[in-house]
Design a protein around this motif. Structure first.
Motif, PDB file in Angstrom:
ATOM      1  N   PHE A   1     -32.248  12.696  18.739  1.00 56.21           N
ATOM      2  CA  PHE A   1     -33.117  13.816  18.390  1.00 56.21           C
ATOM      3  C   PHE A   1     -34.443  13.685  19.132  1.00 56.21           C
ATOM      4  O   PHE A   1     -35.014  12.590  19.200  1.00 56.21           O
TER       5      PHE A   1
ATOM      6  N   GLU B   1     -38.088  15.791  19.178  1.00 53.12           N
ATOM      7  CA  GLU B   1     -38.860  16.893  18.604  1.00 53.12           C
ATOM      8  C   GLU B   1     -40.191  17.019  19.357  1.00 53.12           C
ATOM      9  O   GLU B   1     -40.708  16.023  19.884  1.00 53.12           O
TER      10      GLU B   1
ATOM     11  N   MET C   1     -43.154  16.467  18.775  1.00 50.80           N
ATOM     12  CA  MET C   1     -43.888  15.748  17.724  1.00 50.80           C
ATOM     13  C   MET C   1     -44.474  14.492  18.360  1.00 50.80           C
ATOM     14  O   MET C   1     -43.764  13.775  19.079  1.00 50.80           O
TER      15      MET C   1
ATOM     16  N   GLY D   1     -36.405  19.544  13.715  1.00 52.04           N
ATOM     17  CA  GLY D   1     -37.596  19.086  13.088  1.00 52.04           C
ATOM     18  C   GLY D   1     -38.519  20.184  12.520  1.00 52.04           C
ATOM     19  O   GLY D   1     -38.316  21.369  12.714  1.00 52.04           O
ATOM     20  N   ASN D   2     -39.503  19.664  11.814  1.00 50.12           N
ATOM     21  CA  ASN D   2     -40.488  20.537  11.179  1.00 50.12           C
ATOM     22  C   ASN D   2     -41.156  21.468  12.197  1.00 50.12           C
ATOM     23  O   ASN D   2     -41.549  22.585  11.867  1.00 50.12           O
TER      24      ASN D   2
ATOM     25  N   TRP E   1     -47.324  19.399  12.701  1.00 50.00           N
ATOM     26  CA  TRP E   1     -47.878  18.052  12.948  1.00 50.00           C
ATOM     27  C   TRP E   1     -49.368  18.114  13.285  1.00 50.00           C
ATOM     28  O   TRP E   1     -49.914  17.161  13.817  1.00 50.00           O
TER      29      TRP E   1
ATOM     30  N   ASN F   1     -34.439  23.989   9.809  1.00 49.17           N
ATOM     31  CA  ASN F   1     -34.600  22.563   9.532  1.00 49.17           C
ATOM     32  C   ASN F   1     -35.188  22.351   8.144  1.00 49.17           C
ATOM     33  O   ASN F   1     -36.197  22.978   7.793  1.00 49.17           O
ATOM     34  N   GLU F   2     -34.561  21.486   7.360  1.00 44.97           N
ATOM     35  CA  GLU F   2     -35.097  21.054   6.051  1.00 44.97           C
ATOM     36  C   GLU F   2     -35.745  22.205   5.273  1.00 44.97           C
ATOM     37  O   GLU F   2     -36.886  22.101   4.811  1.00 44.97           O
TER      38      GLU F   2
ATOM     39  N   TRP G   1     -42.737  21.059   2.331  1.00 41.54           N
ATOM     40  CA  TRP G   1     -43.586  20.817   3.506  1.00 41.54           C
ATOM     41  C   TRP G   1     -43.197  21.709   4.686  1.00 41.54           C
ATOM     42  O   TRP G   1     -43.911  21.783   5.673  1.00 41.54           O
TER      43      TRP G   1
ATOM     44  N   HIS H   1     -30.054  14.482   5.974  1.00 46.41           N
ATOM     45  CA  HIS H   1     -31.143  13.693   6.555  1.00 46.41           C
ATOM     46  C   HIS H   1     -31.477  12.546   5.623  1.00 46.41           C
ATOM     47  O   HIS H   1     -31.501  12.737   4.397  1.00 46.41           O
TER      48      HIS H   1
ATOM     49  N   TYR I   1     -34.167   8.804   5.629  1.00 44.36           N
ATOM     50  CA  TYR I   1     -34.954   7.729   6.245  1.00 44.36           C
ATOM     51  C   TYR I   1     -35.173   6.662   5.189  1.00 44.36           C
ATOM     52  O   TYR I   1     -35.406   6.985   4.023  1.00 44.36           O
TER      53      TYR I   1
ATOM     54  N   GLU J   1     -30.386  13.654  11.022  1.00 41.58           N
ATOM     55  CA  GLU J   1     -31.597  12.815  11.048  1.00 41.58           C
ATOM     56  C   GLU J   1     -31.320  11.585  10.197  1.00 41.58           C
ATOM     57  O   GLU J   1     -31.064  11.715   8.989  1.00 41.58           O
TER      58      GLU J   1
ATOM     59  N   TRP K   1     -37.896   4.476   8.706  1.00 40.05           N
ATOM     60  CA  TRP K   1     -39.208   5.092   8.997  1.00 40.05           C
ATOM     61  C   TRP K   1     -40.187   4.743   7.888  1.00 40.05           C
ATOM     62  O   TRP K   1     -40.053   5.214   6.782  1.00 40.05           O
TER      63      TRP K   1
ATOM     64  N   GLN L   1     -35.824   9.313  15.840  1.00 41.84           N
ATOM     65  CA  GLN L   1     -35.586  10.155  16.977  1.00 41.84           C
ATOM     66  C   GLN L   1     -35.260   9.261  18.175  1.00 41.84           C
ATOM     67  O   GLN L   1     -34.823   8.128  17.954  1.00 41.84           O
TER      68      GLN L   1
ATOM     69  N   ILE M   1     -40.463   7.422  15.711  1.00 45.47           N
ATOM     70  CA  ILE M   1     -39.360   6.798  14.953  1.00 45.47           C
ATOM     71  C   ILE M   1     -38.178   6.513  15.888  1.00 45.47           C
ATOM     72  O   ILE M   1     -37.057   6.962  15.653  1.00 45.47           O
TER      73      ILE M   1
HETATM   74  O1  AHR Z   1     -37.979  13.360  12.341  1.00 45.35           O
HETATM   75  C1  AHR Z   1     -39.254  13.580  11.826  1.00 45.35           C
HETATM   76  C2  AHR Z   1     -39.287  14.649  10.755  1.00 45.35           C
HETATM   77  O2  AHR Z   1     -38.575  14.203   9.640  1.00 45.35           O
HETATM   78  C3  AHR Z   1     -38.622  15.943  11.115  1.00 45.35           C
HETATM   79  O3  AHR Z   1     -39.481  16.804  11.764  1.00 45.35           O
HETATM   80  C4  AHR Z   1     -38.221  16.507   9.792  1.00 45.35           C
HETATM   81  O4  AHR Z   1     -37.075  17.286   9.873  1.00 45.35           O
HETATM   82  C5  AHR Z   1     -38.057  15.295   8.905  1.00 45.35           C
HETATM   83  O5  AHR Z   1     -38.726  15.416   7.717  1.00 45.35           O
END
Ligand code: AHR
Length: 500
Positions: free
Chosen positions: A24, A26, A28, A70-71, A96, A171-172, A177, A241, A243, A291, A295, A350, A355
């Motif tokens: 992944f 992003e 970011m 991603g966000n 971000w 995404n999510e 958030w 997803h 982490y 994902e 993290w 990612q 991460i």
């Molecule tokens: O991978 C980082 C972030 O983690 C992504 O933007 C989001 O989808 C998740 O919360």
């Protein structure tokens, strides 16, 4: 200590879809800018992509990369990132809290993916935007020509369509958030209508509905049930997803977290199949675990807060991984393989700087974090079919888990190459294990290599000054007699035993 494992050529979990080793990238932090793209870098190619990073990505053998979030995607206008670079807008990037220059967009990313020997998993914005922007992007990327958006792509220098096959529907969207967060009903309806027209533009694409952003979300798994109720006949995958972190420094509990990941997968499979039954459908929807990773370091160390928000490419979520993270990553890879009959795609999140298994120094080197190695081993050797592990291992209890096996393992059998690869983790911090693997149906196989990944200090990692501080070594202790493989797994180690 001792344990026994049985594998049988006939007892297959499923075919391993190579896309289970996806990743992944992003928009970011420094994932894109000063990560994969740094035009001023001595290693930059003619498009500004870092060749040293490309080499590390190619060595990983990553089959597919999710992009651009991603966000980030939930506030993204894809049109900002195409056409002449000097005309592209600088935007306030809300996810971000950054400045987005749009120097890299869809076409550049497709170019990068070719150089990285990978393919693109494209995410569309279902936060601030919707059906119209999504169908236009499919047209821009995949329609051959003779229409507004396909001709726009051609004007931008891309005569041939990109033919992007996998598309994520936002995404999510279950998370507060998220820009444009929705209820399951709102998202389910929108995802359905977007899917419908995206597939009208290109019926060959595969679609991923956004599932829960983690098993601890209060809306899980009702979210999946409702979303699938609306979309079941149109989507091909549901995303998951997760982490994990170890802020409490409880290693034995931390490395057991792959058990929760497996539970998460099982619950989503049950939910998918419940909707399937409810709809009297014959269609099987699968899982895209798009994902997953460890993290927590950057956040715990307060690193993210140090850089100024609303700046361009400031470091975010730059994890300095330590050896124990590589052990959990190994367990998570095994968890994915153990469910490869339904988990068809997955993305380590990612790939570069954020991460990530690869870290770059602006203007300087690119190096491998400790988590790079188990991922590389699995992506390079874990092909063919996965074999069902029957494991008899001593177990332990930790703060959150009971009956955690010290030994975690799965094997893949590559029929074409006539190779077996046994992946095995010893979670025990104190003792090595002697494992007797019965390999039924594999008489006459010999050990090609036994790679061991271990460390004298579980908090060691690789750094800019010492990039090869913790690396795997060959020469592990394994021998075969008849159909019995006997291997020593050193304490707290990741092992790859290859036979032919
Ligand atoms: O991978 C980082 C972030 O983690 C992504 O933007 C989001 O989808 C998740 O919360």
């Amino acid at each position: 200590k001792k344990a026994k494992v049985i594998y049988d050529k006939e007892f297959v979990i499923g075919k391993v879809d190579k896309r289970i080793y996806g990743s992944f990238l992003e928009h970011m932090g420094r994932a894109i800018y000063t990560g994969i793209y740094e035009p001023d870098h001595p290693q930059a190619d003619e498009m500004g992509f870092r060749k040293d990073v490309l080499k590390l990505v190619r060595d990983l053998n990553v089959p597919i990369v999710r992009y651009p979030g991603g966000n980030f995607v939930s506030g993204y206008n894809w049109e900002d990132g195409v056409g002449p670079k000097e005309k592209r807008p600088r935007r306030l990037e809300l996810a971000w809290r950054a400045i987005e220059t749009n120097e890299v967009g869809v076409n550049e990313f497709v170019e990068w993916a070719k150089r990285a020997n990978t393919s693109v998993m494209m995410t569309v914005n279902l936060g601030t935007r919707g059906i119209d922007a999504a169908r236009n992007l499919v047209e821009y990327c995949n329609f051959p020509g003779g229409t507004y958006y396909s001709d726009l792509r051609r004007q931008h220098g891309y005569e041939q369509p990109h033919n992007i096959k996998v598309w994520c529907l936002g995404n999510e969207m279950d998370g507060d958030w998220q820009i444009g967060h929705k209820t399951a009903y709102e998202y389910g309806r929108l995802a359905r209508e977007a899917s419908k027209v995206m597939k009208w533009v290109d019926p060959t694409i595969e679609l991923v509905a956004a599932g829960s952003s983690g098993p601890r979300m209060p809306t899980f798994p009702e979210w999946e049930a409702t979303v699938l109720d609306h979309t079941y006949d149109l989507v091909d995958y549901v995303s998951l997803h997760v982490y994990y972190g170890n802020p409490e420094r409880d290693t034995m509990n931390f490395v057991a977290k792959s058990l929760e990941m497996e539970e998460f997968i099982k619950t989503v499979i049950s939910t998918i199949d419940y909707v399937k039954a409810k709809k009297r459908s014959k269609k099987v929807v699968n899982i895209s675990f798009d994902e997953w990773n460890v993290w927590y370091h950057a956040h715990l160390e307060g690193k993210d807060e140090k850089a100024q928000p609303w700046s361009f490419a400031r470091p975010i979520a730059e994890e300095d991984y330590v050896f124990e993270d590589a052990i959990l990553v190994g367990c998570m890879l095994i968890a994915l393989l153990k469910h490869c009959d339904r988990v068809k795609m997955a993305c380590m999140a990612q790939l570069v700087n954020v991460i990530a298994p690869i870290t770059t120094v602006k203007g300087g080197i690119a190096y491998r974090q400790v988590i790079y190695y188990p991922y590389m081993h699995a992506a390079n050797f874990g092909h063919g079919v996965a074999l069902l592990p029957k494991v008899n291992s001593p177990k332990y209890d930790s703060k959150e888990f009971t009956d955690v096996p010290y030994i975690e393992t799965v094997a893949t059998y590559n029929e074409e190459k006539e190779e077996i690869t046994v992946f095995a983790v010893n979670r025990d911090l104190e003792d090595s294990f002697e494992i007797e693997f019965k390999l039924d149906g594999f008489e006459g196989y010999k050990v090609i290599e036994h790679i061991v990944y271990e460390s004298d200090d579980i908090y060691k990692g690789n750094t800019q000054d010492n990039p090869d501080n913790v690396v795997p070594h060959k020469g592990g202790n394994s021998k075969v007699e008849g159909n019995t493989l006997t291997s020593i797994l050193p304490k707290f180690s990741w092992n790859v035993i290859r036979l032919k």
